[in-house]
Design a protein around this motif. Structure first.
Motif: not given
Length: 248
Positions: A220-248
């Motif tokens: 939940l915290q990983a999803l919330k942080t990614a959703r609120e803090n991401a400046v999403y640009r397709p192709g960078t993986g920025h948002t999705l990378g945040q999710i992985l690094t905070r869970i595993f």
């Protein structure tokens, strides 16, 4: 309809709801600050009518320039200078910044100075659906007004994708999660689409917290942080990378 605070604070951060509902609340608050009636906002006095027409000289709105994505530090410095000029007609001056998350860091720091040390007659209304994009210091200087989530029908396909993603994230298979998130990244969703999916995934995870409370809380915290803090640009993986690094 949300009840307006009484007395009004010098600064509000307005989040949640839809863009239209936040805009309506911004206008009600602006009218309340400038109203000349006994029970602000009365909606009938000269000041309220001018606010309704966006014609009040003590109401200022700051947004990104037509050819820009950001609110610049120069715009906020201009706002700040104007704030120290006495009101034209009313007892207050009202400054609307929308969307507030469009301010770059320098602009936010410039605004922070007037939020902290501005004249008593100045009021500030910040509108955003991404409060995590604002500096903690800016958020802490504002009273929070969070509108309820929109009750518009949710796309069944979005719900199904959110349930699937929640199952993967809670399942603990890092490789499977990485594959799913890379696939999502390669589909190049728009920022608002990604935000909606992450928000629904948060709710899907919340419904399953009893399965594994510790892992669920981390997801939940990983999803919330990614959703609120991401400046999403397709192709960078920025948002999705945040999710992985905070869970595993």
């Amino acid at each position: 309809m949300i009840t307006l605070p009484d007395p009004l604070s010098h600064a509000y951060l307005i989040t949640g709801g839809s863009g239209d509902s936040r805009a309506a609340l911004l206008n009600r608050l602006a009218a309340a600050y400038l109203c000349e009636g006994e029970k602000p906002p009365c909606g009938q006095c000269r000041a309220c009518r001018k606010v309704g027409k966006n014609a009040h000289p003590d109401l200022s709105r700051t947004a990104p320039p037509p050819d820009k994505a950001e609110i610049t530090v120069e715009q906020i410095r201009s706002l700040r200078a104007d704030a120290y000029v006495r009101p034209n007609e009313g007892k207050r001056k009202v400054y609307v910044v929308s969307p507030a998350d469009a301010m770059n860091p320098a602009a936010q720091n410039a605004l922070l100075k007037v939020l902290e040390e501005g004249p008593a007659y100045a009021a500030f209304l910040l509108d955003t659906d991404r409060p995590g994009k604002l500096l903690d210091t800016v958020r802490s200087r504002c009273e929070l007004l969070a509108l309820p989530r929109s009750k518009d029908p949710i796309d069944p396909e979005l719900l199904a994708r959110a349930e699937e993603l929640a199952s993967l994230l809670l399942g603990g298979d890092e490789l499977a999660c990485a594959r799913a998130l890379v696939e999502l990244e390669l589909s190049k969703p728009r920022a608002e689409e990604l935000s909606a999916l992450l928000g629904e995934t948060e709710r899907a995870v919340s419904r399953r917290l009893a399965q594994d409370p510790r892992r669920g809380a981390r997801v939940l915290q990983a999803l919330k942080t990614a959703r609120e803090n991401a400046v999403y640009r397709p192709g960078t993986g920025h948002t999705l990378g945040q999710i992985l690094t905070r869970i595993f």
